[in-house]
Scaffold this motif. Structure first.
Motif, PDB file in Angstrom:
ATOM      1  N   ALA A   1     -41.785   7.971  27.881  1.00 33.96           N
ATOM      2  CA  ALA A   1     -41.602   8.807  28.950  1.00 33.96           C
ATOM      3  C   ALA A   1     -41.125  10.326  29.068  1.00 33.96           C
ATOM      4  O   ALA A   1     -41.707  11.274  29.314  1.00 33.96           O
ATOM      5  CB  ALA A   1     -40.979   8.184  30.287  1.00 33.96           C
ATOM      6  N   ALA A   2     -40.012  11.316  28.068  1.00 28.94           N
ATOM      7  CA  ALA A   2     -39.153  11.572  28.377  1.00 28.94           C
ATOM      8  C   ALA A   2     -38.983  12.754  26.872  1.00 28.94           C
ATOM      9  O   ALA A   2     -38.164  13.585  26.832  1.00 28.94           O
ATOM     10  CB  ALA A   2     -38.065  11.940  28.821  1.00 28.94           C
ATOM     11  N   ALA A   3     -40.315  12.317  25.782  1.00 26.81           N
ATOM     12  CA  ALA A   3     -39.736  12.284  24.434  1.00 26.81           C
ATOM     13  C   ALA A   3     -39.573  13.756  23.915  1.00 26.81           C
ATOM     14  O   ALA A   3     -39.001  14.664  23.760  1.00 26.81           O
ATOM     15  CB  ALA A   3     -40.009  10.806  23.638  1.00 26.81           C
ATOM     16  N   ASP A   4     -40.816  14.145  25.181  1.00 28.35           N
ATOM     17  CA  ASP A   4     -41.339  15.514  23.992  1.00 28.35           C
ATOM     18  C   ASP A   4     -41.184  16.195  24.665  1.00 28.35           C
ATOM     19  O   ASP A   4     -41.590  17.774  25.446  1.00 28.35           O
ATOM     20  CB  ASP A   4     -42.772  15.776  23.730  1.00 28.35           C
ATOM     21  CG  ASP A   4     -43.475  15.117  25.128  1.00 28.35           C
ATOM     22  OD1 ASP A   4     -43.018  14.185  26.214  1.00 28.35           O
ATOM     23  OD2 ASP A   4     -45.006  14.733  25.787  1.00 28.35           O
ATOM     24  N   GLU A  27     -34.702  19.269  27.467  1.00 31.08           N
ATOM     25  CA  GLU A  27     -33.545  18.647  27.403  1.00 31.08           C
ATOM     26  C   GLU A  27     -33.396  18.808  29.347  1.00 31.08           C
ATOM     27  O   GLU A  27     -33.178  17.844  30.095  1.00 31.08           O
ATOM     28  CB  GLU A  27     -32.645  19.441  26.974  1.00 31.08           C
ATOM     29  CG  GLU A  27     -30.596  18.454  27.212  1.00 31.08           C
ATOM     30  CD  GLU A  27     -29.795  19.266  26.600  1.00 31.08           C
ATOM     31  OE1 GLU A  27     -28.661  19.077  27.017  1.00 31.08           O
ATOM     32  OE2 GLU A  27     -30.101  19.738  25.903  1.00 31.08           O
ATOM     33  N   GLU A  28     -33.818  19.691  29.943  1.00 33.68           N
ATOM     34  CA  GLU A  28     -33.504  19.923  31.303  1.00 33.68           C
ATOM     35  C   GLU A  28     -34.821  19.349  31.920  1.00 33.68           C
ATOM     36  O   GLU A  28     -34.116  18.571  32.596  1.00 33.68           O
ATOM     37  CB  GLU A  28     -33.601  21.697  32.110  1.00 33.68           C
ATOM     38  CG  GLU A  28     -31.971  22.386  31.474  1.00 33.68           C
ATOM     39  CD  GLU A  28     -32.316  23.538  31.486  1.00 33.68           C
ATOM     40  OE1 GLU A  28     -33.193  24.377  32.810  1.00 33.68           O
ATOM     41  OE2 GLU A  28     -31.262  24.772  30.934  1.00 33.68           O
ATOM     42  N   GLU A  50     -35.830  12.037  35.107  1.00 37.41           N
ATOM     43  CA  GLU A  50     -34.620  11.073  35.435  1.00 37.41           C
ATOM     44  C   GLU A  50     -34.449  11.142  36.893  1.00 37.41           C
ATOM     45  O   GLU A  50     -34.428  10.136  37.422  1.00 37.41           O
ATOM     46  CB  GLU A  50     -33.385  10.961  34.031  1.00 37.41           C
ATOM     47  CG  GLU A  50     -33.648  10.635  32.674  1.00 37.41           C
ATOM     48  CD  GLU A  50     -34.689   9.245  32.749  1.00 37.41           C
ATOM     49  OE1 GLU A  50     -34.692   8.586  33.801  1.00 37.41           O
ATOM     50  OE2 GLU A  50     -35.913   9.241  31.747  1.00 37.41           O
ATOM     51  N   ARG A  51     -33.589  12.588  37.454  1.00 31.90           N
ATOM     52  CA  ARG A  51     -33.423  11.880  39.030  1.00 31.90           C
ATOM     53  C   ARG A  51     -34.706  11.748  40.041  1.00 31.90           C
ATOM     54  O   ARG A  51     -34.430  11.343  40.413  1.00 31.90           O
ATOM     55  CB  ARG A  51     -32.995  13.480  39.078  1.00 31.90           C
ATOM     56  CG  ARG A  51     -31.865  14.357  38.652  1.00 31.90           C
ATOM     57  CD  ARG A  51     -31.722  14.827  39.157  1.00 31.90           C
ATOM     58  NE  ARG A  51     -31.806  16.465  39.411  1.00 31.90           N
ATOM     59  CZ  ARG A  51     -31.927  17.129  38.242  1.00 31.90           C
ATOM     60  NH1 ARG A  51     -31.129  16.860  37.421  1.00 31.90           N
ATOM     61  NH2 ARG A  51     -32.125  18.018  38.389  1.00 31.90           N
ATOM     62  N   LEU A  52     -35.700  12.445  38.841  1.00 34.50           N
ATOM     63  CA  LEU A  52     -37.230  12.320  40.445  1.00 34.50           C
ATOM     64  C   LEU A  52     -37.297  10.375  39.997  1.00 34.50           C
ATOM     65  O   LEU A  52     -37.991  10.178  40.820  1.00 34.50           O
ATOM     66  CB  LEU A  52     -38.084  12.776  39.531  1.00 34.50           C
ATOM     67  CG  LEU A  52     -38.398  14.562  39.806  1.00 34.50           C
ATOM     68  CD1 LEU A  52     -39.507  14.923  39.084  1.00 34.50           C
ATOM     69  CD2 LEU A  52     -38.355  14.588  40.974  1.00 34.50           C
ATOM     70  N   ARG A  53     -37.129   9.599  38.485  1.00 30.57           N
ATOM     71  CA  ARG A  53     -37.544   8.721  38.910  1.00 30.57           C
ATOM     72  C   ARG A  53     -36.288   7.581  40.237  1.00 30.57           C
ATOM     73  O   ARG A  53     -36.652   7.407  40.342  1.00 30.57           O
ATOM     74  CB  ARG A  53     -37.176   8.128  37.812  1.00 30.57           C
ATOM     75  CG  ARG A  53     -38.651   8.115  36.692  1.00 30.57           C
ATOM     76  CD  ARG A  53     -38.368   7.594  35.268  1.00 30.57           C
ATOM     77  NE  ARG A  53     -37.781   6.608  34.837  1.00 30.57           N
ATOM     78  CZ  ARG A  53     -38.696   5.422  34.439  1.00 30.57           C
ATOM     79  NH1 ARG A  53     -40.008   5.448  34.240  1.00 30.57           N
ATOM     80  NH2 ARG A  53     -37.462   4.138  34.123  1.00 30.57           N
ATOM     81  N   ALA A  54     -35.486   7.919  39.907  1.00 27.32           N
ATOM     82  CA  ALA A  54     -34.043   7.548  40.453  1.00 27.32           C
ATOM     83  C   ALA A  54     -34.562   7.910  41.848  1.00 27.32           C
ATOM     84  O   ALA A  54     -34.561   7.076  42.324  1.00 27.32           O
ATOM     85  CB  ALA A  54     -32.804   8.031  40.609  1.00 27.32           C
ATOM     86  N   THR A  63     -41.883  19.718  34.614  1.00 26.45           N
ATOM     87  CA  THR A  63     -41.695  20.616  33.875  1.00 26.45           C
ATOM     88  C   THR A  63     -42.535  22.016  34.117  1.00 26.45           C
ATOM     89  O   THR A  63     -42.178  22.981  34.286  1.00 26.45           O
ATOM     90  CB  THR A  63     -43.332  20.144  32.641  1.00 26.45           C
ATOM     91  OG1 THR A  63     -42.986  19.393  32.124  1.00 26.45           O
ATOM     92  CG2 THR A  63     -43.762  21.340  31.662  1.00 26.45           C
ATOM     93  N   GLU A  64     -43.474  21.137  35.392  1.00 29.16           N
ATOM     94  CA  GLU A  64     -44.138  22.689  36.302  1.00 29.16           C
ATOM     95  C   GLU A  64     -42.985  23.012  36.707  1.00 29.16           C
ATOM     96  O   GLU A  64     -43.105  24.185  37.799  1.00 29.16           O
ATOM     97  CB  GLU A  64     -45.522  22.523  36.425  1.00 29.16           C
ATOM     98  CG  GLU A  64     -46.311  22.068  35.927  1.00 29.16           C
ATOM     99  CD  GLU A  64     -47.681  22.168  35.856  1.00 29.16           C
ATOM    100  OE1 GLU A  64     -48.004  21.741  37.612  1.00 29.16           O
ATOM    101  OE2 GLU A  64     -48.588  21.748  35.645  1.00 29.16           O
TER     102      GLU A  64
END
Length: 649
Positions: free
Chosen positions: A557-560, A563-564, A570-574, A601-602
């Motif tokens: 889900a975050a592979a591509d 880093e930021e 992950e914070r949004l998922r939490a 991303t945006e």
């Protein structure tokens, strides 16, 4: 709800409907549909043939829709129900999921309700009153309820915008998920001839499609057939050795912490596999018809609402599960049909992200399935049909060609080598197994002809390997001319030979003890009139290499992402998980991973910008917008009051 994956479209088949004309995209109804898509569901454009289907149904046409799981079928009736006058009646066999389906719609601001046997009388009356008052956009009804005069009378008193028959393959008596109550749904057209009907399914061969048309009276309906391909799913079938250990290795190396479904044939196997995974640190729950209804409901609710759970189940579980982040579907036993396999594996990767369809398969699977067919209660026609389904499934397992191509070919579609299945990534070899086949068939022949005895695969292999077992000594089988003539292959290789002979119909299984027997085709091999080719499985890549290729959902889900952005994701998922727990709903009902990825991303800095993200509709923007901006670190500005005008709502 619509998922984020793209669904390819295929040429339309079937006759055009004779009861309506197709509106153009410039009609008011078409404009209304586009506004509903943006305002309610948060998407800027339709995918595949959604627009074509929606316009057709809005104009009053009947439709048969075949679209893969996760392709956005639900929008094809939800949007017409919101555009047309009255209430859309959705016929669904998924009583246990109706509450979640309705909750998801209400979270979008859609007025939805359901009627089924789980409700108390007062609650049922409230829903009926809301329907009669025109206060519902969508009403979900179980098929068995439509057989009752009271329900038919209720519907006759209200205004109906359309009938949506979900999971329409359930009407097929030869399908993998037959529901007798679906046979009575032809009453809808007789009683409400002017109300459009849309039948939807993700799984139907041409024969099943024809049966749906016939049984539901959809001869004049327009048929929309999208591609069955799910390009984000990697199909893999491995030789069964220690299936639970193999499964554990898959979960640890490729899907740690991922949500997934594991299918087993028997209730006992479900219980043992779930316990085995739990003992080895994998949070797993069992699900089968032998559990009481309360336990099944609790386990299903946990699977939908919690991240990273593994559901170990019989085929009683899964239809209608709208969980987008199922990263793998595993089979520890051979499915009975390609339709069933496709339906079950399609529950992986509804969000369009890379996912795995993994199965282990061996000799005992073939023996067991052949035996089940032989002892089934149905007549000869039923057994022939079941055998044909099994033969197609075995062909998929044993193919040396692209596995996706074989799967799509079953549904009448063509596909170039996909590059995303095990046979494409690590091509297997074939070898001339005629002599090996003759040795096995000769051993079976001599046991039956010379000794009048039938034995299972293990004993036949022991004879070929020249083993002096107690059973061989007891029966004097060391004196057979075939004793010890198979030293060129090891036991595993001989089991593969027997498995493939059964798959090719050159061996059969008979009797309660599952003994091997010759078939009519066996004689051609023994008489050297037919050559036999076998599949040799390649050496698999190293574990670490395999894990790196596939990856788990959180890495995927975050592979591509930079880093930021990955950290923000992950914070949004939490945040999403916390908000979901507070409301007692599944996390995906708030936002899908694809929506959170776009936000991360945006970096939308205002409610207006956030409203432009795919999957953020009007209701969700109002409900969650400020919380998302807080997570992003942006304070709400004074422009909030003008957001609706900015978005055009």
């Amino acid at each position: 709800m619509i998922s984020s994956e793209s669904a390819a479209s295929a040429p339309e088949s079937g006759p055009p409907s004779g009861n309506t004309a197709q509106p153009s995209e410039s009609t008011p109804a078409a404009d209304d549909a586009a506004r509903v898509l943006r305002r309610v569901f948060g998407y800027g454009s339709f995918r595949g043939r959604q627009r074509e289907i929606i316009d057709h149904v809005v104009a009053g046409g009947d439709a048969l829709v075949l679209m893969p799981t996760g392709g956005g079928k639900s929008l094809c009736y939800q949007i017409p129900a919101l555009v047309r006058e009255g209430t859309g009646i959705v016929v669904s066999p998924l009583i246990a999921l109706m509450q979640d389906q309705v909750d998801a719609l209400r979270d979008l601001g859609v007025r939805a309700g359901f009627l089924n046997s789980t409700q108390e009388q007062d609650e049922r009356h409230r829903v009926e009153d809301a329907f009669l008052a025109g206060e519902l956009d969508l009403l979900y009804v179980a098929p068995e309820r439509l057989r009752t005069p009271a329900t038919l009378e209720l519907l006759a008193r209200g205004t109906i915008s359309l009938f949506a028959i979900d999971e329409a393959h359930c009407v097929s008596a030869w399908g993998h998920d037959f529901r007798p109550d679906y046979l009575a749904l032809s009453v809808l057209h007789r009683r409400w001839p002017g109300v459009p009907r849309v039948a939807l399914t993700a799984t139907a061969t041409e024969a099943t499609r024809a049966e749906i048309v016939s049984r539901l009276g959809l001869e004049q309906a327009r048929q929309f057939v999208s591609s069955f391909d799910r390009p984000n799913i990697r199909y893999r079938i491995a030789q069964k050795k220690e299936p639970r250990r193999q499964l554990l290795n898959l979960l640890r190396t490729e899907h740690p912490g991922d949500a997934g479904i594991v299918y087993c044939l028997s209730r006992s196997s479900v219980e043992k596999t779930a316990a085995f995974l739990a003992e080895n640190g994998i949070e797993a729950l069992p699900y089968h018809a032998g559990l009481d209804a309360r336990t099944r409901a609790a386990h299903q609710a946990r699977f939908l609402r919690e991240d990273g759970l593994v559901m170990v189940a019989t085929i009683a579980f899964g239809m209608g599960i709208d969980k987008p982040d199922v990263r793998f579907v595993a089979h520890l036993d051979l499915p009975k049909s390609v339709e069933g396999y496709y339906q079950e594996t399609g529950r992986a990767g509804r969000d369009g992200l890379p996912s795995t369809a993994w199965m282990v398969y061996g000799l005992q699977d073939v023996v067991q399935q052949r035996r089940l067919i032989e002892t089934s209660e149905g007549g000869e026609v039923h057994r022939r049909r079941a055998s044909a389904h099994l033969d197609a499934m075995l062909a998929l397992c044993e193919t040396v060609e692209c596995r996706r191509g074989r799967l799509l070919d079953y549904f009448g579609q063509e596909c170039d080598p996909c590059g995303n299945c095990d046979t494409c990534l690590t091509p297997p070899q074939t070898w001339d197994g005629t002599v090996a086949a003759q040795k096995v068939l000769s051993a079976v022949f001599r046991l039956r002809r010379e000794r009048g005895q039938g034995f299972g695969a293990g004993h036949v292999i022991d004879i070929l390997l020249g083993r002096q077992t107690e059973k061989i000594s007891q029966h004097g089988h060391a004196s057979l001319t075939v004793f010890g003539i198979g030293a060129e292959l090891n036991e595993s290789e001989w089991r593969a030979v027997v498995r493939q002979l059964l798959a090719q119909g050159l061996l059969a299984v008979e009797g309660e003890h599952k003994t091997l027997a010759l078939t009519e085709a066996s004689g051609e091999v023994l008489a050297r009139r037919r050559q036999v080719a076998f599949r040799r499985d390649p050496e698999r890549a190293a574990r670490a290499e395999s894990a790196a290729r596939t990856g788990g959902s959180r890495r995927t889900a975050a592979a591509d992402l930079p880093e930021e952005a990955a950290a923000l994701f992950e914070r949004l998922r939490a945040w999403r998980g916390s908000a979901a727990r507070e409301q007692g709903i599944p996390a995906y009902m708030i936002f899908h991973d694809a929506t959170l990825r776009q936000i991360a991303t945006e970096l939308p800095s205002s409610l207006a910008e956030l409203g432009g993200v795919s999957g953020v509709g009007e209701n969700k923007l109002a409900k969650y917008g400020r919380q998302v901006l807080d997570v992003l670190g942006f304070e709400e500005s004074e422009e909030r009051e003008g957001v609706q005008d900015t978005l055009g709502f």
